[in-house]
Write a protein that holds these residues in place. Sequence first.
Motif, PDB file in Angstrom:
ATOM      1  N   LYS A 272      42.705  34.349  38.016  1.00 45.82           N
ATOM      2  CA  LYS A 272      42.434  35.208  36.875  1.00 45.82           C
ATOM      3  C   LYS A 272      40.935  35.264  36.581  1.00 45.82           C
ATOM      4  N   ASN A 273      40.532  36.352  35.952  1.00 51.37           N
ATOM      5  CA  ASN A 273      39.116  36.515  35.624  1.00 51.37           C
ATOM      6  C   ASN A 273      38.999  37.379  34.383  1.00 51.37           C
ATOM      7  N   TRP A 274      37.789  37.423  33.847  1.00 49.92           N
ATOM      8  CA  TRP A 274      37.507  38.248  32.681  1.00 49.92           C
ATOM      9  C   TRP A 274      37.756  39.719  32.997  1.00 49.92           C
ATOM     10  N   SER A 275      38.218  40.448  31.996  1.00 46.61           N
ATOM     11  CA  SER A 275      38.361  41.893  32.136  1.00 46.61           C
ATOM     12  C   SER A 275      36.991  42.519  32.350  1.00 46.61           C
ATOM     13  N   SER A 276      36.820  43.239  33.451  1.00 45.70           N
ATOM     14  CA  SER A 276      35.525  43.854  33.739  1.00 45.70           C
ATOM     15  C   SER A 276      35.212  44.973  32.760  1.00 45.70           C
ATOM     16  N   GLU A 277      36.252  45.542  32.129  1.00 45.23           N
ATOM     17  CA  GLU A 277      36.028  46.625  31.172  1.00 45.23           C
ATOM     18  C   GLU A 277      35.756  46.089  29.776  1.00 45.23           C
ATOM     19  N   ARG A 278      36.571  45.124  29.310  1.00 42.57           N
ATOM     20  CA  ARG A 278      36.435  44.639  27.936  1.00 42.57           C
ATOM     21  C   ARG A 278      35.409  43.513  27.812  1.00 42.57           C
ATOM     22  N   PHE A 279      35.381  42.636  28.793  1.00 41.35           N
ATOM     23  CA  PHE A 279      34.502  41.464  28.728  1.00 41.35           C
ATOM     24  C   PHE A 279      33.731  41.322  30.040  1.00 41.35           C
ATOM     25  N   PRO A 280      32.795  42.226  30.316  1.00 43.22           N
ATOM     26  CA  PRO A 280      32.043  42.170  31.578  1.00 43.22           C
ATOM     27  C   PRO A 280      31.122  40.953  31.600  1.00 43.22           C
ATOM     28  N   LEU A 281      31.505  39.961  32.384  1.00 44.25           N
ATOM     29  CA  LEU A 281      30.754  38.707  32.462  1.00 44.25           C
ATOM     30  C   LEU A 281      30.546  38.338  33.929  1.00 44.25           C
ATOM     31  N   PRO A 282      29.589  38.941  34.579  1.00 46.30           N
ATOM     32  CA  PRO A 282      29.313  38.547  35.965  1.00 46.30           C
ATOM     33  C   PRO A 282      28.852  37.098  36.032  1.00 46.30           C
ATOM     34  N   GLU A 283      29.104  36.461  37.150  1.00 49.05           N
ATOM     35  CA  GLU A 283      28.831  35.033  37.313  1.00 49.05           C
ATOM     36  C   GLU A 283      27.394  34.678  36.967  1.00 49.05           C
ATOM     37  N   TRP A 284      26.467  35.582  37.277  1.00 51.87           N
ATOM     38  CA  TRP A 284      25.057  35.240  37.036  1.00 51.87           C
ATOM     39  C   TRP A 284      24.715  35.131  35.550  1.00 51.87           C
TER      40      TRP A 284
END
Length: 734
Positions: A272-284
Amino acid sequence: MSHDLTTFERELPDGGSIRIHFLNGQTARIQLCPKKREPEESALNRYGFIQESPAPIRVQLQETAQTVTLTAGELHLSCDLSRGLVSARNNERHLLQMTAARFSRDSASVEFAAIPDEDWIGFGDQTRERLYHRGHTAVCDVSNVASYIPVPFFMSTQGYGILVNTTHRTVFDLCRNRPDSFGWRDRRGVIDFYLFAAPTFKELIRLYTGLTGRPKLPPEWAFGLWYICRMQANDAEVVNDALNLRREGIPCDLIGLEPGWMEKHYDLSVEKNWSSERFPLPEWQKNCRHTFIQALKRMGFKLELWLCNDYDLSYEEERRLDKQAVSAAAETAVFHEGAEQDRHFAEPVRFDRITRPDEPWFEHLKQFVDWGADLFKQDGAFQVCSHPDRLFGNGMTDAEMHNLYVLCYSRQMWEGFADHTNRRPVVFTPAGWTGFQAWAGTWTGDTGGRLDTLGAMLNTALMGHSWLTNDMEVAEKEGIHFGYLLPWSQINSWSYFRMPWVQGTELSAMHRFYSRFRSRLIPYLYSWARQATLTSEPLLRPLTLEFQQDRNCRNVLHEYLLGRDLLVGIYRNELYFPPGRWKDAWSGEVVEGGRALPVTWPADRGGALYCREGAIIPFGPVMQFRGEKPLDQIELYLFPGTNVSEFELYEDDGVSFDYQKGCCHVTPIRMEQTERELSIRIGPSPAESARRWSLRIALDHPPQAIGAGMEWNEERRELTVAEARPGEFRLLLR
């Protein structure tokens, strides 16, 4: 004769066997097995949810051709050797008499004689309609909404308690079918139970939690308000909700995210991962100061993430037993829709496509903790579902694993978080079984926040459980009153607009009042929370637990004690007041107990709140979040009674495990009133030069003299002392 062996074993004439094992002078384990089946540990014993710690004790044994009598301390057990039926007494007091034990292919049942006036409480959250169960059945099997936390532990008014040692579905008949008989049927197929002997429910709960675990102290911030955002919220809405809480002056310690935080809705996987639309949190961005998470942290909020789980947790339980090889059955049989699959063409293909047998469930959650998650809300989804075609990695079928699963989930979450962070965990789940109180805090699941949820909480409190709440009804005065005056307090928007500031002028003002009142009350809550970890006396107490001999308390399902000294009434305009005096926290009126009375409350309140005679209640300053400012001001609210009253104000760093090393402080407070004098002793206290103490004392009459810094309120009949120093304070009465 007497001997040092604490275990008695004997084969019975029908080929079965009986085993009686004393843990101490108040607790014994009794096992009856059918022919060709040896006494065995249950899954609760195997995985350490029950931990027997036998105390050195001498057992006296008297045996005839037909009976054996075993005596350890005050507990006497007699066994009919022809049928294996056991009776028990505590010194001269009769406790119980087994009348039948039966075994069939898939279950075992046992019956006992019921004394005419006997009644039973317990069983956890398997009904919300009653606390006493004579004339009813109790079904212990975890199920969604109807039975979130059933526990096969109950207590008798005769002075004993019984824990059925099983994880299988168990049905209790408490004089429902026969008015003179009670007992149970256990799908495990053996009769295996622990018998506790003590005169009070409090003592029986202490014995039960001594075997299954006492509650562990959560971080202090867990006692602040929790606010759960809408499922549709994005990072901007979450930050805006947090800002509104601060701008509205509504103290709050936690912001939670519902399933919408995940890229895949209801993601069961370990990918699972953060929602790219609601919570865009790239690893960097993980160490970036400018994420929405760090914005929340700067405002003093903790972060909660919603979870669902269908992972096979049994592999980790076996691994913890240092058993690297799982059961042969789980390795050789591959199940898919109830049928084995052909292994001729390839390696086995697992029906369970989620579990990584070599990886604990918590492993994939570490990345979210590193992002800033402080707890995970363990939704009922899937953990409360049955899995009739599933074979778990430890070789168990769902018949044995279903009720065990919820315990494994809570413990693995608690231990995983503690090991990874060295901080006190908060485990939050709607589900439980025997021993859940040692690992989890709970809410009442998808049952709302009105009156009937209190029945669930009262019944789980009788299991020694303290960390509990519901989903506050934010648009009702009564729901607001109830929701803020629980051990834990949460607002769950779910898929709606339940923000306090959109409830209209009157209700929004109530949210501000109650949230600030709760913030000031946390020193009281946290101190009684610490006591709960020592004694297992729950933070939310059914009246019948505190006033066991008062039969009028038995059916009270709209009142409870919050800690020792606050009586909370919800949703009804009549309260039963146990014997003693009670002071209305809203109006200041004092009533004599031992009777039911009509009650009212102001228009800007949602229910009744009374202080118990002898109350010592510390109020701290309003904090928008715990740790916002030092606890440098304490107001003691005091309601002297005829007996000496004592309280221990407990303090630690609120987060770490250092309190277990003695890095904490207890300030004793003692109050004694005679006809002529009131004496109050505070301390010794930490940081005496920095902390300011003030007193608000409920008295029948003003004292002989009102000195400088004192003020008498005739309407409320209370004396305010603006400043009091640690040490002894004396007041001459009329």
